[in-house]
Write an enzyme that holds these catalytic residues in place. Sequence first.
Site, PDB file in Angstrom:
ATOM      1  CB  THR A 333      12.086   1.188  -5.138  1.00  0.00           C
ATOM      2  OG1 THR A 333      13.080   1.580  -6.085  1.00  0.00           O
ATOM      3  CG2 THR A 333      11.295   2.403  -4.712  1.00  0.00           C
ATOM      4  N   GLY A 417      12.667  -0.261 -10.104  1.00  0.00           N
ATOM      5  CA  GLY A 417      13.427   0.254 -11.239  1.00  0.00           C
ATOM      6  C   GLY A 417      12.548   0.704 -12.392  1.00  0.00           C
TER       7      GLY A 417
END
Length: 515
Positions: A333, A417
Amino acid sequence: MVATSQPLAAQAGLSVLQQGGNAVDAAIATAAALTVVEPTSNGIGGDLFALVWAGGELHGLNASGAAPAALSLDALRERHAREMPRHGWTPVTVPGAVRGWADLHARFGRLDFAQVLAPAISYARDGYPLSPVLAANWARATGIYRRLNLPEMAEWFRTFAPDGFTPAPGALWRSEGHARTLEQIAATHGEAFYSGELAGQIDAHARAQGGLLTGADLAGHASEWVMPIHTDLHGHRVYEIPPNGQGIAALIALNVLRGVPLPERRDDPRGLHLQIEAMKRGFHDAHTFVADPRHTPVDVAHLLSGANADAHRAHLGEAAHDPRTRAPSTGGTVYLAAADEEGQMVSLIQSNYMGFGSGIVVPGTGIALHNRGHNFHTDPAHPNALAPGKRPYHTIIPGFLGRADGTPVGPFGVMGGFMQPQGHLQVVLNTALYGMNPQQALDAPRWQWLDGTRVEVEHALGGTLARELTRLGHSVSVQLDPGAFGRGQMIRRDPATGVLEGGTETRTDGHIAAW
């Protein structure tokens, strides 16, 4: 100020501020640039969430996509028995990031959309040198995809591992297809991706390879403006996006800790023990109840209630406990924080989930599709069970910190995550309880609950603390890779002077661009 995980992306956002743009313009410019300069963790084919402080209030945007109409539990069983694969077409859900950019711009943007996306287009067309952490993640993904050797990944190799390119620090990479895609998105305010030429290319590629994502799925996608959820702790108010995101896990854990006297020293082993135990309770609820509220009601008020916190607090003891919830998994991310001179502030996060995502790239476009569907549950009785048109439980969570009176402090986030709510909890406590500035709050050594009583700690946490946690019943291992503990950024605004104070991770190629 713009703070993010890649220096060139931060500079893209800063350049937009210098052209007269506001914080939202800067955030979109940074987000678009990150799809080019950090494709190892996000892309044009991913999802997005954002929190925007503007007009004296906090606005939430859920720009995550749903499962295609043809992706059902029956379809999954026909293709893969009962297990959702990590790669290939099956875990691909509708990408929401591009619509998120367009919706943020339509509501808050000041500059022309094409002007905002111009830095990203330039990076894609002209190329840029890879930074160290980026290069390492790129090389790791290349090795994984080569071992998988799936025929549908051929375009990924043509785009991200072309002949003569080795992902090493300083290596130059460019993608003309990526540049043309961003130009189409800029010219149509995102519509090309959902109902125009790009949508047609995605649809055609899926049909050619047996994928389930269609043009109709893309055309039917919409973002959702949502009311942020929050809890109060030590004079601060912590905001998150409501489900289908997992930000509520951090808030539940903070609620549990609010009723527990924490030690004054951050490195007190009993305090770390209580944080870990509270975080397990947050994950217990998140993994049990969090789902797409459009399909399955999520009782947020109860989950954030004092009664629920009291019930969870009863599980906290002198020894580590097993919360008996499924183990977290990994993800990839990017996060960014942006703030302007007028007081507008943005907390934005976007992701392809696991590294580059599914491994599917639409030919000639640079669009790497995410694998967010891997996070669906395969038990039909579970609230997060896979269903057509349903958003999955989502790991990416932007955070925002305020004061108990409702005035803003600023955006923060920790990517990675299921490390994300754990990172939020630790950064918030570092700030609100232990009085650290943004850089100190991010740099402080971290722990990460894995499953059962297993916990990883950073080497910098120290052997003594690790031994004390072991004595309290935790199965402790030392993780030498700092990237496993998330990568975050933070901006705080002084309410009296407007001075901005920023921090960015030493665990990544992070950068704070200020003007």
